[in-house]
Design a protein around this motif. Structure first.
Motif, PDB file in Angstrom:
ATOM      1  N   GLN A 108       1.937   3.958 -11.329  1.00 54.41           N
ATOM      2  CA  GLN A 108       0.979   2.917 -10.923  1.00 54.41           C
ATOM      3  C   GLN A 108       0.531   3.064  -9.471  1.00 54.41           C
ATOM      4  O   GLN A 108       0.152   2.079  -8.828  1.00 54.41           O
ATOM      5  N   MET A 109       0.578   4.264  -8.921  1.00 50.44           N
ATOM      6  CA  MET A 109       0.091   4.463  -7.564  1.00 50.44           C
ATOM      7  C   MET A 109      -1.420   4.267  -7.515  1.00 50.44           C
ATOM      8  O   MET A 109      -2.105   4.377  -8.539  1.00 50.44           O
ATOM      9  N   PRO A 110      -1.982   3.963  -6.349  1.00 48.91           N
ATOM     10  CA  PRO A 110      -3.431   3.792  -6.248  1.00 48.91           C
ATOM     11  C   PRO A 110      -4.170   5.054  -6.667  1.00 48.91           C
ATOM     12  O   PRO A 110      -3.676   6.173  -6.491  1.00 48.91           O
ATOM     13  N   ASP A 111      -5.344   4.873  -7.228  1.00 49.21           N
ATOM     14  CA  ASP A 111      -6.169   6.002  -7.642  1.00 49.21           C
ATOM     15  C   ASP A 111      -6.875   6.573  -6.419  1.00 49.21           C
ATOM     16  O   ASP A 111      -7.745   5.927  -5.830  1.00 49.21           O
ATOM     17  N   LEU A 112      -6.492   7.786  -6.041  1.00 51.90           N
ATOM     18  CA  LEU A 112      -7.077   8.447  -4.875  1.00 51.90           C
ATOM     19  C   LEU A 112      -8.064   9.538  -5.263  1.00 51.90           C
ATOM     20  O   LEU A 112      -8.616  10.216  -4.397  1.00 51.90           O
ATOM     21  N   VAL A 157      -3.848   4.488   3.765  1.00 45.87           N
ATOM     22  CA  VAL A 157      -2.633   4.991   4.406  1.00 45.87           C
ATOM     23  C   VAL A 157      -2.017   6.099   3.564  1.00 45.87           C
ATOM     24  O   VAL A 157      -1.587   7.137   4.093  1.00 45.87           O
ATOM     25  N   LEU A 158      -1.976   5.900   2.258  1.00 42.81           N
ATOM     26  CA  LEU A 158      -1.396   6.906   1.367  1.00 42.81           C
ATOM     27  C   LEU A 158      -2.148   8.227   1.469  1.00 42.81           C
ATOM     28  O   LEU A 158      -1.530   9.300   1.565  1.00 42.81           O
ATOM     29  N   ARG A 159      -3.470   8.166   1.483  1.00 34.03           N
ATOM     30  CA  ARG A 159      -4.267   9.385   1.593  1.00 34.03           C
ATOM     31  C   ARG A 159      -4.027  10.063   2.935  1.00 34.03           C
ATOM     32  O   ARG A 159      -3.962  11.297   3.023  1.00 34.03           O
TER      33      ARG A 159
END
Length: 267
Positions: A32-36, A216-218
């Motif tokens: 369920q991580m964000p869609d990058l 932030v993740l990207r």
């Protein structure tokens, strides 16, 4: 007349990290991580096929294991997959990046999430750190990290719960019940993975929030890619070095070598 030794300049390739085709290697912390918009697959056949396809489309493929280090099997399985794929990508270079994060990053991010909800009239007075259950060792490690995350913070009570995964103990309801039994008036829920914090049905602070938002993740992924490209330019693709990533994770046990000697390790 004095003899001088020849001067040898250190010259190596400088690859632009922007040219790398990025692949995210998935594991239990990446559910369920964000869609990058980054191609992703779990280690094994799915990752092998994806890296091969990306390699045919570009000159460089960098794989980033999406773990904070609590699931070292993801890292080792990536290495085994890429070891088999290496050389079969149509001439493209392949590199295995360092994992997304480590225990220090996870503690730092948990601490930041806790601080968002520890002040004000509706301040939370306790913390429930939530993750899918991974394995007994990863799950036990989360109790230690959660305790470190709340150190020096205002909430004096922290509990851990597991939502999904294998054998969640305690599960989400059990974790909330523990906080109630210990006198918590208003807990906050914090995700310890890339999934949003789960909904408890009690409208608690933190529900639905990501530990790392998409931007932030990207940014973290791009940093790992730059580091991997730099190492690759120096002749280190990161694959062989990650094959033993599981060492030290699990029960210690002994093996007998072919010459009869005994050695002990953990995984």
């Amino acid at each position: 007349m004095t003899a001088h030794s020849p001067v040898h300049e250190h010259v190596h390739q400088h690859t632009d990290p922007a040219t790398a085709r990025i692949v995210a290697a998935l594991g239990p912390e990446a559910e369920q991580m964000p869609d990058l918009g980054i191609p992703s697959a779990a280690p094994g056949r799915g990752l092998s096929d994806l890296v091969s396809a990306e390699g045919r489309a570009g000159d460089l493929v960098v794989v980033v294991p999406m773990t904070f280090g609590r699931a070292p099997a993801v890292i080792a399985d990536c290495a085994r997959t890429l070891r088999d794929v290496r050389g079969r990508t149509g001439g493209a270079r392949v590199a295995l990046a360092a994992p997304l994060g480590d225990a220090t990053m996870l503690v730092t991010r948990l601490r930041a999430a806790i601080r968002r909800h520890e002040l004000g009239d509706a301040a939370a007075d306790s913390v429930l750190v939530v993750s899918p259950a991974i394995d007994p060792f990863a799950d036990a490690e989360l109790f230690r990290l959660a305790r470190l995350a709340r150190q020096y913070g205002r909430p004096g009570l922290v509990e851990v719960a597991f939502h999904g995964g294998t054998e969640p103990d305690p599960d989400l309801a059990g974790g909330v019940a523990r906080l109630d039994a210990l006198g918590s008036g208003r807990p906050m829920v914090v995700s310890a993975t890339l999934a949003p914090a789960p909904v408890t049905g009690r409208d608690l602070p933190g529900e639905g929030e990501y530990l790392l938002g998409p931007a932030v993740l990207r940014s973290v992924i791009d940093t790992r890619v730059r580091e991997a490209v730099h190492r690759l330019d120096h002749g280190r693709d990161g694959i062989d070095a990650a094959l033993d990533a599981e060492d030290g994770h699990g029960y210690a046990h002994s093996h007998v070598a072919a010459d009869g000697s005994v050695y002990t390790h953990s995984h």
